[in-house]
Design a protein around this motif. Structure first.
Motif, PDB file in Angstrom:
ATOM      1  N   VAL A   2       3.000  -6.917  14.653  1.00  0.00           N
ATOM      2  CA  VAL A   2       3.637  -6.011  13.603  1.00  0.00           C
ATOM      3  C   VAL A   2       2.750  -5.305  12.616  1.00  0.00           C
ATOM      4  N   GLN A   3       2.524  -4.297  12.322  1.00  0.00           N
ATOM      5  CA  GLN A   3       1.815  -3.168  11.379  1.00  0.00           C
ATOM      6  C   GLN A   3       2.607  -2.572  10.578  1.00  0.00           C
ATOM      7  N   LEU A   4       2.059  -2.174   9.433  1.00  0.00           N
ATOM      8  CA  LEU A   4       2.518  -1.346   8.465  1.00  0.00           C
ATOM      9  C   LEU A   4       1.350  -0.331   8.135  1.00  0.00           C
ATOM     10  N   VAL A   5       1.669   1.094   8.586  1.00  0.00           N
ATOM     11  CA  VAL A   5       0.698   2.012   8.634  1.00  0.00           C
ATOM     12  C   VAL A   5       1.280   3.192   7.590  1.00  0.00           C
ATOM     13  N   GLU A   6       0.619   3.362   6.578  1.00  0.00           N
ATOM     14  CA  GLU A   6       0.779   4.380   5.452  1.00  0.00           C
ATOM     15  C   GLU A   6       0.142   5.721   5.693  1.00  0.00           C
ATOM     16  N   SER A   7       0.503   6.959   5.178  1.00  0.00           N
ATOM     17  CA  SER A   7      -0.057   7.876   5.238  1.00  0.00           C
ATOM     18  C   SER A   7       0.529   8.866   4.328  1.00  0.00           C
ATOM     19  N   GLY A   8      -0.079   9.730   3.820  1.00  0.00           N
ATOM     20  CA  GLY A   8       0.571  10.889   2.852  1.00  0.00           C
ATOM     21  C   GLY A   8      -0.347  10.999   1.591  1.00  0.00           C
ATOM     22  N   GLY A   9      -1.188  10.050   1.425  1.00  0.00           N
ATOM     23  CA  GLY A   9      -2.132  10.037   0.262  1.00  0.00           C
ATOM     24  C   GLY A   9      -3.118  11.399   0.242  1.00  0.00           C
ATOM     25  N   GLY A  10      -3.650  11.543  -0.778  1.00  0.00           N
ATOM     26  CA  GLY A  10      -4.611  12.551  -0.931  1.00  0.00           C
ATOM     27  C   GLY A  10      -4.927  12.749  -2.625  1.00  0.00           C
ATOM     28  N   LEU A  11      -5.709  14.050  -2.787  1.00  0.00           N
ATOM     29  CA  LEU A  11      -5.898  14.415  -3.881  1.00  0.00           C
ATOM     30  C   LEU A  11      -4.945  15.532  -4.324  1.00  0.00           C
ATOM     31  N   VAL A  12      -4.420  15.489  -5.719  1.00  0.00           N
ATOM     32  CA  VAL A  12      -3.462  16.458  -6.119  1.00  0.00           C
ATOM     33  C   VAL A  12      -3.685  16.522  -7.734  1.00  0.00           C
ATOM     34  N   GLN A  13      -3.188  17.750  -8.247  1.00  0.00           N
ATOM     35  CA  GLN A  13      -3.387  17.932  -9.323  1.00  0.00           C
ATOM     36  C   GLN A  13      -2.524  17.494 -10.419  1.00  0.00           C
ATOM     37  N   PRO A  14      -2.809  17.437 -11.618  1.00  0.00           N
ATOM     38  CA  PRO A  14      -1.642  16.996 -12.696  1.00  0.00           C
ATOM     39  C   PRO A  14      -0.558  17.582 -12.563  1.00  0.00           C
ATOM     40  N   GLY A  15       0.703  17.082 -12.618  1.00  0.00           N
ATOM     41  CA  GLY A  15       1.774  17.675 -12.283  1.00  0.00           C
ATOM     42  C   GLY A  15       2.286  18.034 -10.880  1.00  0.00           C
ATOM     43  N   GLY A  16       1.436  17.795  -9.995  1.00  0.00           N
ATOM     44  CA  GLY A  16       1.927  17.949  -8.550  1.00  0.00           C
ATOM     45  C   GLY A  16       2.651  16.728  -8.046  1.00  0.00           C
ATOM     46  N   SER A  17       2.843  17.138  -6.726  1.00  0.00           N
ATOM     47  CA  SER A  17       3.789  15.970  -5.903  1.00  0.00           C
ATOM     48  C   SER A  17       3.050  15.575  -4.648  1.00  0.00           C
ATOM     49  N   LEU A  18       3.370  14.338  -4.160  1.00  0.00           N
ATOM     50  CA  LEU A  18       3.057  13.870  -2.960  1.00  0.00           C
ATOM     51  C   LEU A  18       4.251  13.060  -2.487  1.00  0.00           C
ATOM     52  N   ARG A  19       4.304  12.913  -0.965  1.00  0.00           N
ATOM     53  CA  ARG A  19       5.235  11.967  -0.464  1.00  0.00           C
ATOM     54  C   ARG A  19       4.293  10.853   0.503  1.00  0.00           C
ATOM     55  N   LEU A  20       4.522   9.843   0.118  1.00  0.00           N
ATOM     56  CA  LEU A  20       3.748   8.911   1.052  1.00  0.00           C
ATOM     57  C   LEU A  20       5.064   8.345   2.027  1.00  0.00           C
ATOM     58  N   SER A  21       4.541   7.934   3.324  1.00  0.00           N
ATOM     59  CA  SER A  21       5.242   7.421   4.408  1.00  0.00           C
ATOM     60  C   SER A  21       4.619   6.087   4.652  1.00  0.00           C
ATOM     61  N   CYS A  22       5.419   5.306   5.239  1.00  0.00           N
ATOM     62  CA  CYS A  22       4.938   4.013   5.844  1.00  0.00           C
ATOM     63  C   CYS A  22       5.803   3.807   6.955  1.00  0.00           C
ATOM     64  N   ILE A 100       9.733  -8.642   7.125  1.00  0.00           N
ATOM     65  CA  ILE A 100      10.109  -8.497   8.455  1.00  0.00           C
ATOM     66  C   ILE A 100      10.332  -9.502   9.488  1.00  0.00           C
ATOM     67  N   TRP A 101      11.566  -9.547  10.075  1.00  0.00           N
ATOM     68  CA  TRP A 101      11.619 -10.772  11.069  1.00  0.00           C
ATOM     69  C   TRP A 101      11.232 -10.205  12.500  1.00  0.00           C
ATOM     70  N   THR A 102      10.686 -11.371  13.119  1.00  0.00           N
ATOM     71  CA  THR A 102      10.198 -10.939  14.536  1.00  0.00           C
ATOM     72  C   THR A 102      10.789 -11.981  15.361  1.00  0.00           C
ATOM     73  N   VAL A 103      10.911 -11.442  16.690  1.00  0.00           N
ATOM     74  CA  VAL A 103      11.448 -12.629  17.788  1.00  0.00           C
ATOM     75  C   VAL A 103      10.402 -13.773  17.725  1.00  0.00           C
ATOM     76  N   GLU A 104       9.211 -13.283  17.808  1.00  0.00           N
ATOM     77  CA  GLU A 104       8.325 -14.447  18.026  1.00  0.00           C
ATOM     78  C   GLU A 104       8.028 -15.411  16.947  1.00  0.00           C
ATOM     79  N   GLN A 105       8.232 -14.875  15.569  1.00  0.00           N
ATOM     80  CA  GLN A 105       8.250 -15.998  14.578  1.00  0.00           C
ATOM     81  C   GLN A 105       9.738 -16.629  14.425  1.00  0.00           C
ATOM     82  N   ASN A 106      10.697 -15.788  14.813  1.00  0.00           N
ATOM     83  CA  ASN A 106      12.193 -16.381  14.331  1.00  0.00           C
ATOM     84  C   ASN A 106      12.053 -16.432  12.974  1.00  0.00           C
TER      85      ASN A 106
END
Length: 122
Positions: A2-22, A100-106
């Motif tokens: 199992v891995q969690l991979v984030e994306s969507g970060g960056g440089l933004v000006q004050p007042g701006g918006s970003l959407r992060l995903s994982c 996260i539940w996995t079959v291997e760990q049960n």
């Protein structure tokens, strides 16, 4: 594995918006609560928001609830954090977290992503 991979970060000006995903990888897994944390330099990691597998969100500060929205897509095993009206004090590394539940760990285990940098600056 199992891995969690984030994306969507960056440089933004004050007042701006970003959407992060994982995205959670791995087959035969079941995901319970997912969440976002952040850690600014010199500070402890703090909880931003969580969302359970029924879509119920909890924000851990009023300032987060008024500006951030956490959501998830269960079939895609993805959690999002949509951030608006960003401020310099929101600058931090943002981490995805999930039970996260996995079959291997049960059993459920807690997993972290590697983090994605968000910098709010003019």
């Amino acid at each position: 594995q199992v891995q969690l991979v984030e994306s969507g970060g960056g440089l933004v000006q004050p007042g701006g918006s970003l959407r992060l995903s994982c995205v959670a990888s791995g087959s035969r897994i079941s995901i319970a609560t997912m969440g976002w944390y952040r850690q600014a330099p010199g500070n402890e990691r703090e909880l931003v928001a969580t969302i359970n597998n029924g879509g119920v969100a909890t924000y851990h500060q009023d300032s987060f609830e008024s500006r951030f929205t956490i959501s998830r897509h269960n079939r895609n095993k993805t959690v999002y954090l949509h951030m608006t009206d960003l401020k310099p004090e929101d600058t931090a590394v943002y981490y995805c977290n999930a039970d996260i539940w996995t079959v291997e760990q049960n059993a459920y285990r807690n997993y972290w992503g590697q983090g994605t940098q968000v910098t709010v600056s003019s």
